[in-house]
Design an enzyme around this catalytic site. Sequence first.
Site, PDB file in Angstrom:
ATOM      1  N   ALA A   9      42.489  45.065  35.988  1.00  0.00           N
ATOM      2  CA  ALA A   9      41.637  44.611  34.875  1.00  0.00           C
ATOM      3  C   ALA A   9      41.710  43.094  34.758  1.00  0.00           C
ATOM      4  O   ALA A   9      42.012  42.548  33.700  1.00  0.00           O
ATOM      5  CB  ALA A   9      42.105  45.271  33.570  1.00  0.00           C
ATOM      6  N   GLU A 157      33.174  40.680  45.810  1.00  0.00           N
ATOM      7  CA  GLU A 157      32.552  40.132  44.600  1.00  0.00           C
ATOM      8  C   GLU A 157      32.272  38.637  44.787  1.00  0.00           C
ATOM      9  O   GLU A 157      33.130  37.893  45.200  1.00  0.00           O
ATOM     10  CB  GLU A 157      33.488  40.356  43.399  1.00  0.00           C
ATOM     11  CG  GLU A 157      32.897  39.950  42.088  1.00  0.00           C
ATOM     12  CD  GLU A 157      31.476  40.482  41.894  1.00  0.00           C
ATOM     13  OE1 GLU A 157      31.292  41.705  41.936  1.00  0.00           O
ATOM     14  OE2 GLU A 157      30.546  39.672  41.755  1.00  0.00           O
ATOM     15  N   ALA A 160      31.086  33.729  40.107  1.00  0.00           N
ATOM     16  CA  ALA A 160      31.859  32.491  39.922  1.00  0.00           C
ATOM     17  C   ALA A 160      32.379  32.496  38.491  1.00  0.00           C
ATOM     18  O   ALA A 160      31.629  32.843  37.557  1.00  0.00           O
ATOM     19  CB  ALA A 160      30.966  31.280  40.156  1.00  0.00           C
ATOM     20  N   ASN A 220      33.295  31.857  50.966  1.00  0.00           N
ATOM     21  CA  ASN A 220      34.192  30.947  50.252  1.00  0.00           C
ATOM     22  C   ASN A 220      34.568  29.743  51.119  1.00  0.00           C
ATOM     23  O   ASN A 220      34.676  28.618  50.626  1.00  0.00           O
ATOM     24  CB  ASN A 220      35.451  31.684  49.785  1.00  0.00           C
ATOM     25  CG  ASN A 220      35.229  32.306  48.419  1.00  0.00           C
ATOM     26  OD1 ASN A 220      34.202  32.063  47.783  1.00  0.00           O
ATOM     27  ND2 ASN A 220      36.173  33.105  47.957  1.00  0.00           N
ATOM     28  N   CYS A 272      40.584  31.450  44.484  1.00  0.00           N
ATOM     29  CA  CYS A 272      40.086  32.000  45.752  1.00  0.00           C
ATOM     30  C   CYS A 272      40.022  31.036  46.934  1.00  0.00           C
ATOM     31  O   CYS A 272      40.415  31.400  48.031  1.00  0.00           O
ATOM     32  CB  CYS A 272      38.696  32.579  45.533  1.00  0.00           C
ATOM     33  SG  CYS A 272      38.701  33.957  44.397  1.00  0.00           S
TER      34      CYS A 272
HETATM   35  P1  NAI Z   1      43.766  39.050  38.496  1.00  0.00           P
HETATM   36  O1  NAI Z   1      45.150  38.637  38.788  1.00  0.00           O
HETATM   37  O2  NAI Z   1      43.039  38.461  37.338  1.00  0.00           O
HETATM   38  O3  NAI Z   1      43.707  40.656  38.307  1.00  0.00           O
HETATM   39  C1  NAI Z   1      44.356  41.570  39.133  1.00  0.00           C
HETATM   40  C2  NAI Z   1      44.931  42.672  38.245  1.00  0.00           C
HETATM   41  O4  NAI Z   1      45.400  43.739  39.063  1.00  0.00           O
HETATM   42  C3  NAI Z   1      46.116  42.225  37.380  1.00  0.00           C
HETATM   43  O5  NAI Z   1      45.815  42.414  36.011  1.00  0.00           O
HETATM   44  C4  NAI Z   1      47.262  43.145  37.849  1.00  0.00           C
HETATM   45  O6  NAI Z   1      48.146  43.497  36.801  1.00  0.00           O
HETATM   46  C5  NAI Z   1      46.513  44.325  38.402  1.00  0.00           C
HETATM   47  N1  NAI Z   1      47.262  45.132  39.362  1.00  0.00           N
HETATM   48  C6  NAI Z   1      47.954  44.703  40.458  1.00  0.00           C
HETATM   49  N2  NAI Z   1      48.462  45.762  41.118  1.00  0.00           N
HETATM   50  C7  NAI Z   1      48.089  46.873  40.453  1.00  0.00           C
HETATM   51  C8  NAI Z   1      48.295  48.274  40.649  1.00  0.00           C
HETATM   52  N3  NAI Z   1      48.982  48.722  41.712  1.00  0.00           N
HETATM   53  N4  NAI Z   1      47.773  49.145  39.739  1.00  0.00           N
HETATM   54  C9  NAI Z   1      47.062  48.688  38.678  1.00  0.00           C
HETATM   55  N5  NAI Z   1      46.824  47.385  38.443  1.00  0.00           N
HETATM   56  C10 NAI Z   1      47.322  46.481  39.324  1.00  0.00           C
HETATM   57  O7  NAI Z   1      42.925  38.809  39.835  1.00  0.00           O
HETATM   58  P2  NAI Z   1      41.347  38.592  39.988  1.00  0.00           P
HETATM   59  O8  NAI Z   1      40.988  37.165  39.826  1.00  0.00           O
HETATM   60  O9  NAI Z   1      40.622  39.619  39.202  1.00  0.00           O
HETATM   61  O10 NAI Z   1      41.180  38.881  41.541  1.00  0.00           O
HETATM   62  C11 NAI Z   1      41.276  40.204  42.065  1.00  0.00           C
HETATM   63  C12 NAI Z   1      40.770  40.161  43.491  1.00  0.00           C
HETATM   64  O11 NAI Z   1      39.402  39.755  43.509  1.00  0.00           O
HETATM   65  C13 NAI Z   1      41.513  39.173  44.388  1.00  0.00           C
HETATM   66  O12 NAI Z   1      41.568  39.730  45.690  1.00  0.00           O
HETATM   67  C14 NAI Z   1      40.612  37.964  44.416  1.00  0.00           C
HETATM   68  O13 NAI Z   1      40.774  37.220  45.586  1.00  0.00           O
HETATM   69  C15 NAI Z   1      39.235  38.595  44.337  1.00  0.00           C
HETATM   70  N6  NAI Z   1      38.177  37.765  43.769  1.00  0.00           N
HETATM   71  C16 NAI Z   1      38.395  36.957  42.690  1.00  0.00           C
HETATM   72  C17 NAI Z   1      37.369  36.195  42.145  1.00  0.00           C
HETATM   73  C18 NAI Z   1      37.604  35.318  40.960  1.00  0.00           C
HETATM   74  O14 NAI Z   1      36.699  34.548  40.618  1.00  0.00           O
HETATM   75  N7  NAI Z   1      38.742  35.359  40.300  1.00  0.00           N
HETATM   76  C19 NAI Z   1      36.004  36.244  42.695  1.00  0.00           C
HETATM   77  C20 NAI Z   1      35.862  37.168  43.775  1.00  0.00           C
HETATM   78  C21 NAI Z   1      36.919  37.871  44.290  1.00  0.00           C
END
Ligand code: NAI
Length: 480
Positions: A9, A157, A160, A220, A272
């Site tokens: 989330a 995804e 931005a 990216n 990223c």
């Molecule tokens: P984030 O750190 O905000 O969210 C990841 C969530 O996953 C955390 O809340 C964490 O507690 C949860 N989590 C981890 N392991 C878990 C498990 N086993 N079970 C349940 N929950 C679990 O990361 P964010 O930014 O959402 O990025 C997620 C992915 O998306 C990454 O791979 C990132 O590279 C990619 N991404 C991010 C973008 C961005 O703008 N932040 C854009 C496009 C892709």
Amino acid sequence: MVKICCIGAGYVGGPTMAVIALKCPSIEVAVVDISISRIAAWNSDQLPIYEPGLDDVVKSCRGKNLFFSTDVEKHVFEADIVFVSVNTPTKTQGLGAGKAADLTYWESAARMIADVSKSDKIVVEKSTVPVKTAEAIEKILTHNSKGIKFQILSNPEFLAEGTAIRDLFNPDRVLIGGRETPEGLKAVETLKSVYAQWVPEEQILTTNLWSAELSKLAANAFLAQRISSVNAMSALCEATGANVQQVSFAVGTDSRIGPKFLNASVGFGGSCFQKDILNLVYICECNGLPEVAEYWKQVIKINDYQKSRFVNRVVASMFNTVSNKKIAILGFAFKKDTGDTRETPAIDVCQGLLGDKANLSIFDPQVTEDQIQRDLSMNKFDWDHPIHLQPTSPTTVKKVSVVWDAYEATKDAHGICILTEWDEFKNLDYQRIYENMQKPAFVFDGRNIVDAEKLREIGFIVYSIGKPLDAWLKDMPAVA
Ligand code: NAI
């Protein structure tokens, strides 16, 4: 009713699922996470992330067809489609340390899905992952499946931060990669039908799994490369008297190049770009392509150069020392309209100035003191782990104070560094700020947002990235 569950989330899982729930009232969407505090925040009035428009979307669906829960297993068990949007940090130890993606969280999510599933499911990679991750995930799922069939899709995804809701409402494209088998193609069609409820069909691209996975890393890398290209030019502009804004405008009017992502700045940040390029570099090395790896590595090297160049300018201009001088830092988030500080250039700039013993007074309209202290005391790459696995009480950096007002931050300061392009920094009362600062008073504009001429008329010495230098700065070259 079709049921979707999203594991993770975060910045991606929360907004993407909220928009799916809004646009598809007949689908039930559950967003689950192991972080209790994050889920509690999603269920409160104070959402865990700041994103324009997100509050309204969440409020209109939460409790109807959008749910946030820590009961990961229950919702995975019930779901037809499981998105996985967990952290994929850079490895800090062992094989590929400092470059390769750490798939620990992904693997544990995949094992859990296999454990709790009692019906066939589509599993969607939403996290950014290395090419061929789907193959590894497939193996984990099928070896533990007890006869249940899983189809893996890659649906990276492209949102931005800062414009996430707008991007999700009107994406340039949605990309879905799957196996080119009858079952794989059927799964692709199922996911396509979800997005087709609001995205025109011609903007939903379908590819094989590996193309979808690699396209995200490539996109990216291309975006970051544009920033490093214009930042490299900014150094040359300063050396020659050219103006980087004029150069990038002239370059960007070529329709083959286009005007976007050509703003010179103190450097790119965000969770990223660096991580994904390092990952790309590692994949190239593993595939015996050292020249390709070197090419992409350079994008990161220029970004690091730009940040240290900025610090050197600050220190050199102020008589080669900032020891015990108060420096105001305006903006800490990696860009405006987000509270996200992951890999923000502000961390490196602040650490550089602290290395020269400056006293920092930091103001950002969306970043808390606790977050800033964490960021300044954390080890490289530690930020990209679930929050409950990060150090709970980070050591406070003594020479840093965090204030809630730009005027407070700049009072009695010797210099101001503008590190985030928040709109409110354009319209501050710089006359009032000047009067309350030590003289000579400096402004180092890391985002080119202030009217340098007006500030010079007030009396400031101004450094704007990539613009012709003040006489003062010309006499004080910033050599590392
Ligand atoms: P984030 O750190 O905000 O969210 C990841 C969530 O996953 C955390 O809340 C964490 O507690 C949860 N989590 C981890 N392991 C878990 C498990 N086993 N079970 C349940 N929950 C679990 O990361 P964010 O930014 O959402 O990025 C997620 C992915 O998306 C990454 O791979 C990132 O590279 C990619 N991404 C991010 C973008 C961005 O703008 N932040 C854009 C496009 C892709």
